[in-house]
Every structure is written in C-alpha cells, then in structure tokens.
Design a protein around this motif. Structure first.
Motif, PDB file in Angstrom:
ATOM      1  N   ARG A  28     -46.798  67.107   6.734  1.00  0.00           N
ATOM      2  CA  ARG A  28     -45.403  66.877   7.147  1.00  0.00           C
ATOM      3  C   ARG A  28     -44.780  65.718   6.362  1.00  0.00           C
ATOM      4  NH1 ARG A  28     -47.850  68.047  12.228  1.00  0.00           N
ATOM      5  NH2 ARG A  28     -48.036  65.830  12.752  1.00  0.00           N
ATOM      6  N   VAL A  29     -45.550  64.650   6.180  1.00  0.00           N
ATOM      7  CA  VAL A  29     -45.034  63.482   5.451  1.00  0.00           C
ATOM      8  C   VAL A  29     -44.781  63.824   3.983  1.00  0.00           C
ATOM      9  CG1 VAL A  29     -45.580  61.148   4.657  1.00  0.00           C
ATOM     10  CG2 VAL A  29     -46.076  61.802   7.021  1.00  0.00           C
ATOM     11  N   PHE A  30     -45.732  64.511   3.344  1.00  0.00           N
ATOM     12  CA  PHE A  30     -45.567  64.871   1.928  1.00  0.00           C
ATOM     13  C   PHE A  30     -44.342  65.772   1.734  1.00  0.00           C
ATOM     14  CE2 PHE A  30     -50.418  64.352   1.336  1.00  0.00           C
ATOM     15  CZ  PHE A  30     -50.260  63.007   1.018  1.00  0.00           C
ATOM     16  N   CYS A  31     -44.112  66.685   2.680  1.00  0.00           N
ATOM     17  CA  CYS A  31     -42.958  67.583   2.575  1.00  0.00           C
ATOM     18  C   CYS A  31     -41.648  66.813   2.729  1.00  0.00           C
ATOM     19  CB  CYS A  31     -43.036  68.668   3.648  1.00  0.00           C
ATOM     20  SG  CYS A  31     -44.148  70.025   3.232  1.00  0.00           S
ATOM     21  N   THR A  32     -41.669  65.799   3.593  1.00  0.00           N
ATOM     22  CA  THR A  32     -40.445  65.043   3.891  1.00  0.00           C
ATOM     23  C   THR A  32     -40.111  64.034   2.795  1.00  0.00           C
ATOM     24  OG1 THR A  32     -40.872  65.248   6.259  1.00  0.00           O
ATOM     25  CG2 THR A  32     -39.306  63.547   5.574  1.00  0.00           C
ATOM     26  N   THR A  33     -41.116  63.291   2.344  1.00  0.00           N
ATOM     27  CA  THR A  33     -40.859  62.170   1.434  1.00  0.00           C
ATOM     28  C   THR A  33     -41.322  62.402   0.006  1.00  0.00           C
ATOM     29  OG1 THR A  33     -42.976  61.048   1.813  1.00  0.00           O
ATOM     30  CG2 THR A  33     -41.216  60.616   3.391  1.00  0.00           C
TER      31      THR A  33
ATOM     32  N   PHE B  25     -47.867  73.024   0.087  1.00  0.00           N
ATOM     33  CA  PHE B  25     -48.543  73.510  -1.110  1.00  0.00           C
ATOM     34  C   PHE B  25     -47.598  73.407  -2.307  1.00  0.00           C
ATOM     35  CE2 PHE B  25     -49.961  76.829  -4.067  1.00  0.00           C
ATOM     36  CZ  PHE B  25     -51.296  76.504  -4.175  1.00  0.00           C
ATOM     37  N   PHE B  26     -46.362  73.809  -2.121  1.00  0.00           N
ATOM     38  CA  PHE B  26     -45.376  73.713  -3.207  1.00  0.00           C
ATOM     39  C   PHE B  26     -45.086  72.249  -3.520  1.00  0.00           C
ATOM     40  CE2 PHE B  26     -41.131  73.551  -5.027  1.00  0.00           C
ATOM     41  CZ  PHE B  26     -41.150  74.576  -5.948  1.00  0.00           C
ATOM     42  N   ALA B  27     -44.941  71.422  -2.460  1.00  0.00           N
ATOM     43  CA  ALA B  27     -44.635  70.001  -2.647  1.00  0.00           C
ATOM     44  C   ALA B  27     -45.722  69.299  -3.452  1.00  0.00           C
ATOM     45  CB  ALA B  27     -44.460  69.328  -1.285  1.00  0.00           C
TER      46      ALA B  27
END
Length: 218
Positions: free
Chosen positions: A36-41, A122-124
């Motif tokens: 969730r963090v990697f996707c957000t930031t 995965f994309f992030a």
C-alpha cells in the motif's frame, strides 16, 4: 508418566510451529502494508517507519523481520514474480491455430489484467525508475521469459511467420500491453473496463492483418 512425557514432547514440537506461523502472518501483514505504501508514495519516498505505521506495528517489530525497505521490496517482488510466472504460464499457453483471435487475445489479456489490478504494487515496483538493483535484474529476466511465452502463443496463431517476425511482433504486443496497463491502473470501475477493452481492440487490430493465412481466417 509416559503420557506426561509424550504431552510435553508434543508441546515442544508445536511451539516452534506456532512461532513460525505467527512469524509468517506478521511477514504477510508487513508485506501488505508495504504494498500500500509503495503504491501511494513510490519506492524512493517510502520508509520503514511509514510501512510499520501502515501495518500498525512498531519499527522495532518490522526490523525483527526485515533490515530495510529494500529487503521488504525484494521479498514482495519475489512473491509477486512467482505468482506472475504462474499467471503467464496459464495465460500464454499455445492455442489451437483455429482459435478465434478475439478469444485468444481476450483470454490472455483478462488473466494479466486480473493479476495486475489485484496487485498494483507489481507495476509500481517493476516499472518505477528507482527499483532496487536485484529487482531490476528480476524484471529483465521476467521480461525475457514473457517475450518468449508471447512468441510461443503468436507462433501458434501465425504458423507461416518467420521467427524474426514473431519476435518483433511479441515485443510490440508487450509494449502495447504495458502502455495500456498504466492507463488501466489509473482508472476504476466501468472506465477501467473500457480501457481494458480498448487494449484488446488495439492488439486485435494490430494482429489481425498478420494472420491472413491462418486456418479458417475469413
């Protein structure tokens, strides 16, 4: 006495298993929070403190399992790559040459889109400009394997094409998919579904003229 000894021995065996199960649950909790963090930031701006906060644990608890955010990203990436390999193994199996193009493309795209929309991290991680070195190597390996699988699918749909033509077409198809995926992930609901259909239509229109000599092609 023997019964007590057996009970004690059984308890001693079960304790490590329970500790291991608790550890696996904690790792899964941390990885979900990290996703969730990697996707957000994004990866660069993310921090172990932010991941611990998202997981509802102390930074000290996080460090019991991961020394830094790179280790978290690598573990998360490894698990996703394993799942992705299973997905494209199913999605890109060779098909009967008489299979309608719309069916072959639609089935493959649906499987990939399901995976990527269920795991946007995965994309992030795999397509960001700042992914860890080891993950970049994993991505390159995955890309090469994915192109090979697409070549196998296309070869079954384009039996008269040369190997060079199949390889070139595979690279173009993957490029179209990746470009479209970014648009898909930026939308939700009916609009997301519409973008998925647009990607299918683009691929079908691109591939259809290349398959004029297929069995049963009208």
């Amino acid at each position: 006495m023997p019964d007590n000894a057996q009970t004690q021995a059984q308890t001693q065996k079960e304790q490590p298993r329970r500790r291991q199960a608790r550890g696996e649950r904690r790792i899964a909790q941390l990885l979900e929070a990290a996703a969730r963090v990697f996707c957000t930031t994004g990866y660069t701006a993310a921090s172990t403190n932010a991941i611990a906060r998202e997981a509802g644990v102390s930074p000290g608890t996080l460090y019991q399992f991961f020394p830094n955010k790179e280790a978290i990203a690598i573990e998360l990436g490894d698990r996703l790559v394993h799942e992705m390999r299973e997905t494209y193994g199913e999605a890109l199996a060779p098909v009967d040459p008489a299979t309608p193009l719309e069916e072959a493309i639609g089935s493959a795209i649906d499987r990939f889109m399901t995976f990527n929309t269920e795991h946007p991290v995965f994309f992030a991680l795999m397509h960001g400009p700042d992914i860890p070195g080891r993950m970049a190597e994993t991505h390159d390996q995955l890309h090469a394997t994915l192109v090979g699988r697409i070549e196998g699918l296309l070869a079954s749909l384009m039996p008269a094409a040369t190997p060079a033509d199949v390889t070139r077409t595979a690279h173009v198809c993957l490029g179209i998919y990746k470009a479209g995926l970014e648009l898909v992930l930026a939308h939700e609901g009916a609009e997301r579904a519409a973008y998925v259909q647009e990607i299918k239509d683009v691929l079908i229109r691109y591939l259809d003229p290349l398959m004029r000599d297929r069995p049963g092609h009208g």
